[in-house]
Design a protein around this motif. Structure first.
Motif, PDB file in Angstrom:
ATOM      1  N   VAL A  99      -2.378   3.700  -4.363  1.00 55.32           N
ATOM      2  CA  VAL A  99      -3.065   2.524  -4.899  1.00 55.32           C
ATOM      3  C   VAL A  99      -2.690   2.395  -6.363  1.00 55.32           C
ATOM      4  O   VAL A  99      -2.225   3.359  -6.994  1.00 55.32           O
ATOM      5  CB  VAL A  99      -4.598   2.646  -4.762  1.00 55.32           C
ATOM      6  CG1 VAL A  99      -4.998   2.679  -3.299  1.00 55.32           C
ATOM      7  CG2 VAL A  99      -5.112   3.891  -5.487  1.00 55.32           C
ATOM      8  N   GLN A 144      -3.579  -2.354 -12.211  1.00 56.24           N
ATOM      9  CA  GLN A 144      -4.221  -3.553 -11.673  1.00 56.24           C
ATOM     10  C   GLN A 144      -4.323  -4.638 -12.743  1.00 56.24           C
ATOM     11  O   GLN A 144      -4.124  -5.826 -12.469  1.00 56.24           O
ATOM     12  CB  GLN A 144      -5.605  -3.200 -11.132  1.00 56.24           C
ATOM     13  CG  GLN A 144      -5.571  -2.308  -9.890  1.00 56.24           C
ATOM     14  CD  GLN A 144      -6.950  -1.869  -9.457  1.00 56.24           C
ATOM     15  OE1 GLN A 144      -7.950  -2.403  -9.919  1.00 56.24           O
ATOM     16  NE2 GLN A 144      -7.012  -0.888  -8.582  1.00 56.24           N
ATOM     17  N   GLY A 187       0.773  -1.233   0.000  1.00 53.41           N
ATOM     18  CA  GLY A 187       0.000   0.000   0.000  1.00 53.41           C
ATOM     19  C   GLY A 187       0.804   1.282   0.000  1.00 53.41           C
ATOM     20  O   GLY A 187       0.251   2.357  -0.209  1.00 53.41           O
ATOM     21  N   GLN A 227      -3.877   7.932  -2.516  1.00 53.68           N
ATOM     22  CA  GLN A 227      -5.136   7.721  -1.795  1.00 53.68           C
ATOM     23  C   GLN A 227      -4.837   7.888  -0.308  1.00 53.68           C
ATOM     24  O   GLN A 227      -4.215   7.041   0.299  1.00 53.68           O
ATOM     25  CB  GLN A 227      -5.708   6.334  -2.069  1.00 53.68           C
ATOM     26  CG  GLN A 227      -7.086   6.116  -1.445  1.00 53.68           C
ATOM     27  CD  GLN A 227      -7.657   4.763  -1.767  1.00 53.68           C
ATOM     28  OE1 GLN A 227      -7.301   3.782  -1.151  1.00 53.68           O
ATOM     29  NE2 GLN A 227      -8.545   4.708  -2.754  1.00 53.68           N
TER      30      GLN A 227
END
Length: 288
Positions: A59, A65, A19, A54
């Motif tokens: 992120v 992703q 993170g 974030q």
């Protein structure tokens, strides 16, 4: 022809799990600036944003992703080739201690993804009650433990809050009997909480004859010989949450906690914890 750098893809995976760039760099034993440069090179190579801020962390972008999903396969294939043709032995061992309640719910997915990302790390899994796991962890015999507790002791990280509930046989009526027949073992962490609730409500109870291990107690409950206490989120074969309409007292919430070693396997344990958190989030989202 442009080539993807395996080390950079590993860094992308670390950022996704931890993170923050700082924590990911620490886990990979590299500087924050070096890891940031790797992310910049990915953005330059694909002409797409990789990280988005974030709160205090970062992120992955939607593009990143999608890239992460494919990059895991590439990294795993790279490691598999090296292991097969270079005769590499396991580079390390991760010893996991898992509380029996949650053994088959969130853990398999996390173990599978961790092994895909780290094929050269041997994973050894043990299960047991929280009290036993904590003792083994203190002795240095386990690198990461997953426990069920009613608070967050020093050194623990909260993973999931779970409400406890009274369980009985499907369509059973053992819960209506007095004294209330209990099938929980005295060594179960939920047992004293159940007794406290029953005594506060003035409900008499007794133990079901034949109390044994978790599996035996589940059989006794499924046979409608008694009631048991489990996390509401964990379905039990042959059992159901008792719709008692207030005839049984409410039970407290419990927490699923993680403890991570400070020893040599710290980086691998922290990475596995990241996979476990993601698996929990996915399962919880589906259940909701």
């Amino acid at each position: 022809m442009r080539n993807l750098d395996i080390a950079t893809l590993r860094s992308l995976q670390a950022v996704a799990e931890y993170g923050t760039v700082t924590r990911a760099a620490d886990a990979l034993n590299m500087t924050q600036s070096a890891l940031s440069m790797q992310m910049k090179r990915l953005e330059t190579q694909f002409q797409r944003p990789v990280l988005e801020k974030q709160g205090r962390g970062v992120v992955l972008s939607v593009f990143a992703q999608e890239l992460l999903t494919e990059s895991r396969k590439l990294v795993a294939q790279n490691d598999a080739i090296l292991a097969r043709f270079a005769g590499q032995q396991p580079s390390g061992r991760l010893r996991l201690g898992l509380t029996t309640d949650w053994m088959f719910v969130h853990v398999p997915k996390a173990v599978r993804h961790f092994r895909e990302a780290n094929p050269n790390i041997e994973v050894v899994i043990s299960d047991g009650r929280t009290s036993v796991l904590r003792q083994l962890f203190r002795q240095g015999d386990l690198d990461l433990i997953l426990t069920t507790e009613f608070d967050c002791p020093s050194g623990a990280q909260h993973l999931l809050k779970a409400d406890l509930a009274w369980f009985g046989a499907v369509g059973g009526d053992a819960w209506t009997k007095r004294p209330l027949p209990l099938a929980n073992s005295p060594s179960c962490a939920y047992f004293p909480k159940g007794l406290t609730a029953l005594e506060a409500a003035g409900i008499k109870w007794e133990h079901v004859p034949g109390i044994g291990d978790c599996e035996a107690n589940q059989v006794l409950t499924a046979a409608d010989l008694g009631v048991n206490i489990y996390p509401r989120a964990l379905p039990q074969p042959g059992l159901e949450v008792i719709d008692h309409g207030g005839s049984l007292p409410p039970l407290p919430a419990t927490w699923l906690n993680i403890y991570i070693t400070d020893g040599p396997a710290k980086a691998a344990a922290a990475e596995f914890a990241g996979f476990l958190r993601r698996a929990v989030c996915e399962v919880t989202a589906v259940a909701a």
